[in-house]
Design a protein around this motif. Structure first.
Motif, mmCIF file in Angstrom:
data_model
loop_
_atom_site.group_PDB
_atom_site.id
_atom_site.type_symbol
_atom_site.label_atom_id
_atom_site.label_comp_id
_atom_site.label_asym_id
_atom_site.label_seq_id
_atom_site.Cartn_x
_atom_site.Cartn_y
_atom_site.Cartn_z
ATOM 1 N N PRO A 118 24.487 -31.650 22.498
ATOM 2 C CA PRO A 118 25.513 -32.592 22.024
ATOM 3 C C PRO A 118 25.669 -32.647 20.500
ATOM 4 N N GLU A 119 24.609 -32.269 19.780
ATOM 5 C CA GLU A 119 24.717 -32.325 18.316
ATOM 6 C C GLU A 119 24.959 -30.955 17.698
ATOM 7 N N ASN A 120 25.072 -29.925 18.534
ATOM 8 C CA ASN A 120 25.206 -28.562 17.999
ATOM 9 C C ASN A 120 26.509 -27.860 18.363
ATOM 10 N N ASN A 139 29.734 -29.208 19.002
ATOM 11 C CA ASN A 139 31.045 -29.853 18.828
ATOM 12 C C ASN A 139 32.115 -28.797 18.582
ATOM 13 N N VAL A 140 31.750 -27.733 17.866
ATOM 14 C CA VAL A 140 32.710 -26.672 17.541
ATOM 15 C C VAL A 140 33.300 -26.036 18.803
ATOM 16 N N ALA A 141 32.484 -25.902 19.850
ATOM 17 C CA ALA A 141 32.980 -25.280 21.085
ATOM 18 C C ALA A 141 34.063 -26.146 21.710
ATOM 19 N N PHE A 198 37.896 -37.953 14.165
ATOM 20 C CA PHE A 198 36.659 -37.873 14.958
ATOM 21 C C PHE A 198 35.865 -36.635 14.586
ATOM 22 N N ALA A 199 34.622 -36.820 14.132
ATOM 23 C CA ALA A 199 33.733 -35.665 13.943
ATOM 24 C C ALA A 199 33.033 -35.306 15.251
ATOM 25 N N SER A 200 32.697 -36.313 16.045
ATOM 26 C CA SER A 200 31.943 -36.071 17.286
ATOM 27 C C SER A 200 32.908 -35.655 18.395
ATOM 28 N N VAL A 201 33.531 -34.516 18.171
ATOM 29 C CA VAL A 201 34.613 -34.021 19.032
ATOM 30 C C VAL A 201 34.111 -33.720 20.442
ATOM 31 N N GLY A 202 32.791 -33.522 20.564
ATOM 32 C CA GLY A 202 32.213 -33.237 21.874
ATOM 33 C C GLY A 202 32.635 -34.253 22.933
ATOM 34 N N ASP A 219 20.129 -49.576 7.470
ATOM 35 C CA ASP A 219 19.581 -49.014 6.222
ATOM 36 C C ASP A 219 20.442 -47.856 5.722
ATOM 37 N N ASN A 220 20.923 -47.018 6.673
ATOM 38 C CA ASN A 220 21.733 -45.854 6.278
ATOM 39 C C ASN A 220 23.013 -46.287 5.565
ATOM 40 N N ALA A 221 23.581 -47.408 5.986
ATOM 41 C CA ALA A 221 24.797 -47.911 5.334
ATOM 42 C C ALA A 221 24.444 -48.636 4.042
ATOM 43 N N GLU A 225 35.065 -41.357 11.859
ATOM 44 C CA GLU A 225 33.910 -41.400 12.765
ATOM 45 C C GLU A 225 33.012 -40.201 12.481
ATOM 46 N N THR A 226 31.806 -40.457 12.017
ATOM 47 C CA THR A 226 30.791 -39.409 11.855
ATOM 48 C C THR A 226 29.478 -39.976 12.403
ATOM 49 N N ALA A 227 29.516 -40.444 13.651
ATOM 50 C CA ALA A 227 28.333 -41.104 14.230
ATOM 51 C C ALA A 227 27.716 -40.247 15.335
ATOM 52 N N SER A 228 28.286 -40.297 16.527
ATOM 53 C CA SER A 228 27.713 -39.559 17.664
ATOM 54 C C SER A 228 28.707 -39.594 18.820
ATOM 55 N N CYS A 241 27.017 -43.339 8.987
ATOM 56 C CA CYS A 241 26.723 -43.109 7.561
ATOM 57 C C CYS A 241 25.517 -42.196 7.414
ATOM 58 N N GLY A 242 25.482 -41.117 8.190
ATOM 59 C CA GLY A 242 24.397 -40.148 8.083
ATOM 60 C C GLY A 242 24.792 -39.033 7.128
ATOM 61 N N ALA A 243 24.415 -37.795 7.499
ATOM 62 C CA ALA A 243 24.629 -36.656 6.605
ATOM 63 C C ALA A 243 26.109 -36.473 6.259
ATOM 64 N N PRO A 250 38.903 -29.372 11.985
ATOM 65 C CA PRO A 250 38.378 -28.068 12.412
ATOM 66 C C PRO A 250 36.850 -28.064 12.449
ATOM 67 N N GLY A 251 36.230 -28.936 11.655
ATOM 68 C CA GLY A 251 34.769 -29.013 11.640
ATOM 69 C C GLY A 251 34.186 -27.730 11.077
ATOM 70 N N ALA A 252 33.212 -27.193 11.797
ATOM 71 C CA ALA A 252 32.482 -26.034 11.272
ATOM 72 C C ALA A 252 33.139 -24.705 11.632
ATOM 73 N N LEU A 266 31.502 -50.169 6.234
ATOM 74 C CA LEU A 266 30.589 -49.125 6.699
ATOM 75 C C LEU A 266 29.869 -49.664 7.922
ATOM 76 N N MET A 267 29.990 -48.941 9.028
ATOM 77 C CA MET A 267 29.270 -49.355 10.236
ATOM 78 C C MET A 267 28.246 -48.292 10.601
ATOM 79 N N ASP A 268 27.045 -48.743 10.918
ATOM 80 C CA ASP A 268 26.005 -47.826 11.395
ATOM 81 C C ASP A 268 25.005 -48.655 12.193
HETATM 82 N N1 LIG Z 1 33.134 -31.352 14.520
HETATM 83 C C1 LIG Z 1 32.178 -30.558 14.065
HETATM 84 O O1 LIG Z 1 32.350 -29.351 13.860
HETATM 85 C C2 LIG Z 1 30.833 -31.149 13.795
HETATM 86 C C3 LIG Z 1 29.907 -30.442 13.040
HETATM 87 C C4 LIG Z 1 28.679 -31.019 12.796
HETATM 88 C C5 LIG Z 1 28.367 -32.273 13.312
HETATM 89 N N2 LIG Z 1 29.283 -32.930 14.082
HETATM 90 C C6 LIG Z 1 28.985 -34.261 14.662
HETATM 91 O O2 LIG Z 1 29.321 -35.252 13.718
HETATM 92 C C7 LIG Z 1 28.487 -36.412 13.926
HETATM 93 C C8 LIG Z 1 27.812 -36.800 12.598
HETATM 94 O O3 LIG Z 1 26.975 -35.731 12.148
HETATM 95 P P1 LIG Z 1 25.853 -35.992 11.050
HETATM 96 O O4 LIG Z 1 25.262 -34.669 10.723
HETATM 97 O O5 LIG Z 1 26.410 -36.867 9.969
HETATM 98 O O6 LIG Z 1 24.801 -36.841 11.923
HETATM 99 P P2 LIG Z 1 23.643 -37.811 11.359
HETATM 100 O O7 LIG Z 1 22.689 -37.950 12.492
HETATM 101 O O8 LIG Z 1 23.146 -37.353 10.055
HETATM 102 O O9 LIG Z 1 24.408 -39.206 11.133
HETATM 103 C C9 LIG Z 1 24.918 -39.988 12.190
HETATM 104 C C10 LIG Z 1 24.898 -41.459 11.721
HETATM 105 O O10 LIG Z 1 25.609 -42.225 12.702
HETATM 106 C C11 LIG Z 1 24.781 -43.310 13.119
HETATM 107 N N3 LIG Z 1 25.080 -43.542 14.554
HETATM 108 C C12 LIG Z 1 24.800 -42.717 15.587
HETATM 109 N N4 LIG Z 1 25.222 -43.290 16.733
HETATM 110 C C13 LIG Z 1 25.756 -44.487 16.411
HETATM 111 C C14 LIG Z 1 26.354 -45.544 17.178
HETATM 112 N N5 LIG Z 1 26.437 -45.493 18.517
HETATM 113 N N6 LIG Z 1 26.817 -46.645 16.517
HETATM 114 C C15 LIG Z 1 26.715 -46.722 15.163
HETATM 115 N N7 LIG Z 1 26.152 -45.748 14.381
HETATM 116 C C16 LIG Z 1 25.684 -44.648 15.018
HETATM 117 C C17 LIG Z 1 23.344 -42.876 12.887
HETATM 118 O O11 LIG Z 1 22.489 -43.990 12.683
HETATM 119 C C18 LIG Z 1 23.483 -42.021 11.629
HETATM 120 O O12 LIG Z 1 23.364 -42.804 10.454
HETATM 121 C C19 LIG Z 1 27.503 -36.016 15.030
HETATM 122 O O13 LIG Z 1 28.010 -36.456 16.276
HETATM 123 C C20 LIG Z 1 27.518 -34.508 14.969
HETATM 124 O O14 LIG Z 1 27.147 -33.912 16.206
HETATM 125 C C21 LIG Z 1 30.508 -32.398 14.303
#
Ligand SMILES: NC(=O)c1ccc[n+]([C@@H]2O[C@H](COP(=O)([O-])OP(=O)(O)OC[C@H]3O[C@@H](n4cnc5c(N)ncnc54)[C@H](O)[C@@H]3O)[C@@H](O)[C@H]2O)c1
Length: 264
Positions: A189-191, A193-195, A96-100, A41-43, A74-77, A11-13, A126-128, A35-37
């Protein structure tokens, strides 16, 4: 219209951006049930912000115990995907957002097998980036494929691959990484994913070339994709505004998941 039960892992950005859209535009189609996080607090802050009342948890078993989930976002990590994906693909369709995490091909293939055993779909957004339909169509005849990612120092800060540059004063663009998508995602790992997303639609993580450029003057997250083959040549050029909440994430990434929800 059938109303789908949706759960969010992260539940981040991006998660917040998608929840915002669902609450304001797709509330007749989706019921947010969990909502799982791991940062509760974020949730929790989303409950008052959006006047919703899903279950809030940091325990994966709470999600696994529910038997009425239709779709998980999934938008976690990458770490969360590695930890939980094997179990959650059995529960419901999942985006899955965390395609990496899928740069490990055995891991990804096992997930696909597991999901299909339970009649669930794994959806890779497709993500970004974009153009993946065209790349997928020519994948058997691609001879070379690369992605050149240009970001500001602030967008790359914190990544292992940027650790030697944290205190540098950049005055012009500088290449800080060249290699495969498989290596790029380990260092960024956070930059990057697109690759990995690109690699899944093209030649795989070991044959997708990546260049990372740090540019002190660039305001956006930029990805240029070039590929060649019997089909000819393609170039895609993305210059993307950053998410307001997370400069590592492009706003398009959340929008690409919102598009999946509109079509679901
Ligand atoms: N596919 C794409 O093109 C693409 C583009 C941008 C970001 N991403 C990926 O998407 C994911 C989310 O991005 P964001 O900007 O929202 O990140 P963010 O850091 O703003 O939010 C991630 C949230 O997930 C929670 N979290 C992290 N690991 C966790 C775990 N193991 N268990 C439970 N909660 C967990 C964090 O506390 C946070 O609230 C990241 O992995 C990021 O790298 C993918």
């Amino acid at each position: 219209m059938k109303k789908y039960n949706i759960a969010f892992l992260g539940c981040g950005a991006m998660g917040t951006e998608i929840i915002d859209y669902v609450v304001n535009n797709l509330d007749l189609k989706f019921n947010i049930i969990l909502l799982m996080d791991n940062n509760l607090d974020n949730a929790e802050k989303l409950l008052t912000q959006y006047n919703i009342s899903p279950i809030i948890t940091d325990d994966i078993n709470t999600l696994l115990d529910l038997d009425n989930i239709d779709l998980i976002i999934e938008t976690a990590s990458i770490q969360a995907v590695k930890q939980y994906a094997k179990d959650i693909v059995r529960k419901a369709d999942i985006v899955f957002a965390s395609v990496g995490a899928m740069s490990d091909q055995d891991f990804y293939n096992n997930l696909l097998d597991n999901a299909s055993k339970y009649d669930n779909n794994i959806i890779i957004p497709p993500g970004a980036i974009g153009g993946l339909d065209a790349i997928d169509a020519v994948k058997d005849s691609i001879t070379s494929i690369e992605i050149i990612t240009t970001k500001s120092p602030g967008s790359l800060s914190g990544a292992e691959g940027f650790s030697d540059y944290e205190n540098c004063k950049f005055i012009s663009p500088e290449v800080i990484f060249t290699g495969t998508a498989a290596n790029a995602i380990k260092l960024f790992p956070e930059n990057l994913n697109v690759a990995v997303t690109l690699s899944l639609f093209g030649l795989g993580p070991y044959k997708t070339n990546v260049t990372v450029i740090v540019d002190p003057d660039v305001k956006m997250n930029c990805h240029k994709i070039n590929l060649k083959g019997k089909f000819g040549e393609m170039t895609f050029d993305f210059k993307l505004e950053k998410s307001i909440k997370n400069p590592k994430t492009s706003a398009l990434a959340g929008l690409s998941i919102i598009k999946i929800l509109k079509d679901y």
